[in-house]
Design an enzyme around this catalytic site. Structure first.
Site, PDB file in Angstrom:
ATOM      1  N   TRP A 149       0.825  -8.098  85.576  1.00 52.38           N
ATOM      2  CA  TRP A 149       0.511  -8.482  84.203  1.00 52.38           C
ATOM      3  C   TRP A 149       1.155  -9.791  83.769  1.00 52.38           C
ATOM      4  CZ3 TRP A 149       5.297  -8.903  82.248  1.00 52.38           C
ATOM      5  CH2 TRP A 149       6.284  -8.021  82.659  1.00 52.38           C
ATOM      6  N   ASN A 150       2.133 -10.298  84.525  1.00 54.17           N
ATOM      7  CA  ASN A 150       2.897 -11.428  83.990  1.00 54.17           C
ATOM      8  C   ASN A 150       2.145 -12.751  84.027  1.00 54.17           C
ATOM      9  OD1 ASN A 150       3.159 -11.270  86.820  1.00 54.17           O
ATOM     10  ND2 ASN A 150       5.091 -12.383  86.802  1.00 54.17           N
ATOM     11  N   LYS A 173      -8.058  -4.897  91.444  1.00 55.16           N
ATOM     12  CA  LYS A 173      -7.551  -4.044  90.373  1.00 55.16           C
ATOM     13  C   LYS A 173      -6.528  -4.873  89.629  1.00 55.16           C
ATOM     14  CE  LYS A 173      -4.433  -1.777  89.277  1.00 55.16           C
ATOM     15  NZ  LYS A 173      -3.472  -1.938  88.104  1.00 55.16           N
ATOM     16  N   ALA A 174      -6.936  -5.414  88.486  1.00 59.04           N
ATOM     17  CA  ALA A 174      -6.038  -6.259  87.699  1.00 59.04           C
ATOM     18  C   ALA A 174      -5.226  -5.392  86.742  1.00 59.04           C
ATOM     19  CB  ALA A 174      -6.835  -7.306  86.931  1.00 59.04           C
ATOM     20  N   GLU A 176      -3.692  -3.547  83.640  1.00 59.84           N
ATOM     21  CA  GLU A 176      -4.298  -2.972  82.438  1.00 59.84           C
ATOM     22  C   GLU A 176      -3.738  -3.598  81.165  1.00 59.84           C
ATOM     23  OE1 GLU A 176      -5.501  -0.850  85.692  1.00 59.84           O
ATOM     24  OE2 GLU A 176      -3.389  -1.162  85.134  1.00 59.84           O
ATOM     25  N   GLY A 226       3.950  -7.390  92.765  1.00 66.80           N
ATOM     26  CA  GLY A 226       4.565  -6.493  91.787  1.00 66.80           C
ATOM     27  C   GLY A 226       5.967  -6.106  92.216  1.00 66.80           C
ATOM     28  N   GLU A 248       3.967  -9.377  97.916  1.00 67.46           N
ATOM     29  CA  GLU A 248       4.820 -10.332  97.188  1.00 67.46           C
ATOM     30  C   GLU A 248       5.530  -9.516  96.128  1.00 67.46           C
ATOM     31  OE1 GLU A 248       6.171 -12.133  94.244  1.00 67.46           O
ATOM     32  OE2 GLU A 248       4.209 -13.032  93.845  1.00 67.46           O
ATOM     33  N   LEU A 249       6.810  -9.219  96.392  1.00 69.57           N
ATOM     34  CA  LEU A 249       7.514  -8.220  95.599  1.00 69.57           C
ATOM     35  C   LEU A 249       8.596  -8.846  94.726  1.00 69.57           C
ATOM     36  CD1 LEU A 249       7.720  -5.499  98.400  1.00 69.57           C
ATOM     37  CD2 LEU A 249       5.907  -5.901  96.727  1.00 69.57           C
ATOM     38  N   CYS A 282       8.724 -13.597  88.796  1.00 67.17           N
ATOM     39  CA  CYS A 282       9.453 -13.093  89.962  1.00 67.17           C
ATOM     40  C   CYS A 282      10.376 -14.146  90.560  1.00 67.17           C
ATOM     41  CB  CYS A 282       8.478 -12.576  91.015  1.00 67.17           C
ATOM     42  SG  CYS A 282       7.240 -13.785  91.522  1.00 67.17           S
ATOM     43  N   GLU A 379      16.705  -6.611  89.159  1.00 65.40           N
ATOM     44  CA  GLU A 379      15.985  -7.735  88.557  1.00 65.40           C
ATOM     45  C   GLU A 379      15.717  -7.439  87.086  1.00 65.40           C
ATOM     46  OE1 GLU A 379      11.906 -10.312  89.454  1.00 65.40           O
ATOM     47  OE2 GLU A 379      12.044  -8.213  90.086  1.00 65.40           O
TER      48      GLU A 379
END
Length: 478
Positions: A149-150, A173-174, A176, A226, A248-249, A282, A379
């Site tokens: 979402w960012n 799946k973007a 919500e 995410g 990509e975490l 991130c 984080e």
């Protein structure tokens, strides 16, 4: 601001609604701005069937034709910049100026990968007379893209661009919380003439969507951006089916400020970047390790700039920092601040909710934070900076490497030997010196350790979306 779009799913080249939906909330006002359709299992199955058919067609489409269509879609996104930016600010809260830049960055990702689409070269391996070995790259298949979402625009663009440039189809799946950015991207590709089934867009229950689609044989790659915890869960699901993943975490980016640095310039630059996107990045610089000889002037300049940040609704002129994305983030940040304070940290500014309406949090600076404080390992993903003194570069590097994360890191110095040491010893997938720009479309982006694996962007980016096939050809039967 422009009217927020009517939200829909996009499956097999057509828009659709569902009987079940959910509210989309403006985080600056806490008002409902739209209703988001939630995909049922039947919708997911339709998307999978469409993506299979789309893949059979798209993989046979010439790379130049793929690139031309992608460039056409990117051009449409640039032309629609203002409309898209207004939608992003409404659903995310970030300042309109930052939303405009995000639209351009998303278009740049598409444009770069369009260029790479025609350069997925193979090679011929020299061998004995009458024998030839050819290394060939081919698209992996149907991709399941899961975006956060960012960055409602640029993050979906990365996954769509990588998949389409490689010849894959994709089910996206973007997020919500911020769905309009992805819908605008899909609309641009639809208007550019993308064949049906190549790109599909769904929303709904994240756990249901991921568990259902990852288990399906046609899905050959899961591309996720995410948190580390969710990424680990998705990797476990994918491993049960030997499905490849691109992860990509999370990050917890350290900043090493050496003793030869222009301290005022470095502190100002760091403070500006720390509060971009309300720290919900991130790669956001978070843990500052400043040489003790420069510590106090660095802190003074940083805090002064943090106090000057204009917080408010991103749609209003002059606002520099908008709200957090949802109501869960405010108490999460407050808990980190209180834990650090209880363990001896100094709260130099901020540390609490900002205002009574919207999910705003004050720009926050903590100093002399002990290693055992939660914020040194977790984080914060918000407008919270930790500034600690160090006595040497050795100590700074050890502190920088002391978390499970390794996505981005930064250094400020003019000494070549310091740069060489940090380049060799800091554990991160992306290290920048005297700049806080961690990623560009032309550079590979990804992490090490618990920050994931695989790369997006650069010449390396499409490798994740392709299989490598070795073809042996003998001139006679042997």
């Amino acid at each position: 601001m422009s009217t927020y779009p009517e939200l829909k799913l996009y499956i097999d080249g057509a828009w659709r609604t569902t009987s079940d939906d959910m509210a989309v909330i403006n985080p600056a006002t806490e008002e409902e701005i739209g209703r988001l359709p939630k995909a049922a299992v039947s919708d997911l199955d339709d998307a999978l069937t469409a993506a299979e058919a789309g893949f059979r067609l798209w993989r046979r489409t010439a790379p130049r034709a793929r690139a031309d269509l992608m460039l056409k879609a990117a051009k449409l996104l640039r032309e629609r910049q203002e409309e898209i930016a207004c939608s992003i600010t409404a659903e995310h809260g970030k300042p309109l100026a930052q939303a405009r830049l995000e639209v351009i960055r998303g278009a740049e990702f598409i444009e770069w990968d369009a260029g790479e689409a025609v350069r997925t070269y193979g090679r011929v391996i020299p061998s004995a007379q009458g024998v030839r070995y050819v290394v060939h790259h081919e698209p992996v298949g149907v991709v399941l893209g899961l975006s956060p979402w960012n960055f409602p625009m640029s993050q979906p663009c990365r996954k769509i661009a990588g998949a389409l440039a490689s010849g894959c189809s994709i089910i996206l799946k973007a997020a919500e919380e911020t769905p309009a950015g992805a819908q605008h991207i899909v609309q641009a590709f639809h208007d550019a003439g993308l064949p049906k089934g190549v790109l599909n867009l769904v929303f709904g229950d994240p756990a249901q969507i991921s568990s259902h689609l990852i288990a399906q044989e046609p899905v050959r790659l899961v591309a996720f951006t995410g948190s580390t915890a969710v990424g680990q869960h998705l990797t476990t699901l994918a491993s049960q089916h030997m499905t490849r993943v691109l992860m990509e975490l999370g990050g917890h980016a350290p900043v090493i400020v050496c003793d030869d640095t222009d301290v005022e310039a470095a502190a100002t630059s760091c403070a500006i970047r720390k509060y971009r996107n309300a720290g919900q990045v991130c790669t956001s610089p978070t843990r500052f390790f400043v040489h003790e000889s420069l510590y106090q002037p660095f802190v003074d300049t940083f805090v002064q700039r943090a106090k000057a940040v204009v917080v408010g609704n991103g749609a209003e002129d002059g606002v520099e920092m908008g709200p957090l994305a949802n109501d869960r983030r405010v108490p999460a940040l407050q808990a980190l601040v209180e834990d650090a304070r209880a363990k001896g940290a100094d709260v130099l500014t901020g540390g609490a909710r900002h205002g009574n309406t919207g999910y705003f949090f004050q720009p926050t600076v903590l100093a002399h934070v002990p290693d055992e404080a939660k914020v040194m390992q977790e984080e914060p993903f918000g407008p919270l900076a930790v500034i600690n003194p160090v006595a040497s570069l050795d100590e700074a590097i050890a502190k920088a490497n002391s978390t499970e994360f390794g996505l981005a890191a930064y250094g400020f110095t003019n000494r070549a030997d310091y740069i060489e040491r940090m380049s060799d010893e800091v554990e991160a997938g992306n290290i920048s010196f005297n700049t806080l720009e961690a990623s560009l479309p032309e550079t590979p982006f990804g992490g090490v350790k618990s920050s994931g694996y695989g790369r997006e962007g650069g010449t390396e980016g499409l490798e994740n979306y392709m299989n490598v096939k070795n073809i042996s050809h003998s001139m006679k039967i042997v």
